[in-house]
Design an enzyme around this catalytic site. Sequence first.
Site, short mmCIF file in Angstrom:
data_model
loop_
_atom_site.label_atom_id
_atom_site.label_comp_id
_atom_site.label_asym_id
_atom_site.label_seq_id
_atom_site.Cartn_x
_atom_site.Cartn_y
_atom_site.Cartn_z
N LYS A 1 2.23 2.01 -4.45
CA LYS A 1 2.98 3.38 -3.58
C LYS A 1 3.46 2.73 -2.24
CE LYS A 1 -2.17 3.32 -1.59
NZ LYS A 1 -2.00 1.69 -0.99
N TYR B 1 -1.80 7.94 2.31
CA TYR B 1 -2.85 8.26 2.68
C TYR B 1 -3.27 9.55 2.94
CZ TYR B 1 -3.30 3.57 2.09
OH TYR B 1 -2.80 1.81 1.56
#
Length: 364
Positions: free
Chosen positions: A128, A212
């Site tokens: 990611k 996140y």
Amino acid sequence: MTDRRQMLGGIGLAALSLSGVACAAEPKRRFGYAVVGLGGYATRQIMPNFAGCDHARLVALVSGTPAKLERYGAEYNIPPSHRYSYAQFDRIRDNPDIDAVYIILPNSMHAEYTIRAARAGKHVMCEKPMAVSVKECEAMIAACRQAGRKLMIGYRSRFEPYNRLAIELARGGHVGRTRIVTSEHGFNARAGQWRLDRALSGGGSLMDIGIYSLNAARYLTGEEPIEVSAMEATDRSDPRFRTVEDRISFLLRFPSGIEATCVSSYGSNHNQYRVVGTDGWIDMEPATSYEGQAMRIRKDGPAQARVLPPQRKNQFAGQLDHLAECVMAGREPIVAGEEGLADLRVMEAIYRSAAERRHVSLSA
């Protein structure tokens, strides 16, 4: 007469042998990964954790640095025939030991190598953020779908026990109906890293640690935001931030009325989220670190620590095994390419909101 191996090739001999289907031509074996990119995250976190996997193994390496191929090839007993330069990458097509690639490259390279891996007939685990734009994400999903291969994004926290528990408790109403989520992630970025070069990273802290904050808000609520409002704060006199942003604060509004206040930062150290419900709260600090997660819950009295028993498998091994298990079972990963695409859609809206200084709608 058609060769039996050719017949099985189209549906994945590795998947059959992994799932326990008897194959006289080949013994049962573990799912084979080629790690693409031998930077610190690959060599210090991902590669050592194959040792804790039940279904996955490291079988090949791809790097542009011959010394790294030699060093880690020797350390992990990877034969020279299974070590590839980037120029040789497409030769993985001819290596039956490789079932999937794990792409751990700068963000701007994710789309190219995902598409090439799919065309080579390999499943893909991609770090990611999935890519640097929605358009690239869509192209990656299409390439894997056309090739009949799985695409999974490396959201390791979805395999970490405390985060899994937080999702269960938050969505299950353990502290009442969720009203507010706060999610803050940041670290003091060192100069000279590829992540501070927009051409490689696609952006600053939001394209790195900020994902996140965003992903936690999405998985804790189980909803997709319908509106975003964002503000950037970057000191352009700091040489680290010549091409990328430092801090972005953003507010997400969800269909149920939940609001998430999030922070992404390259200039401050924090790793925390809190779910505030009508009857209390669930707090994680650190929340999404490599280890050491800590949970507190306040409900019907003072806050109490929630401690889970030791787990046999950590988040890294769980993530690596998950793709193997999905291939075996013929199901989609819980963090498939569509999950990465969803984050990029919101991230593009966050950047737009900060640049234009206005609310941006995400509703269909």
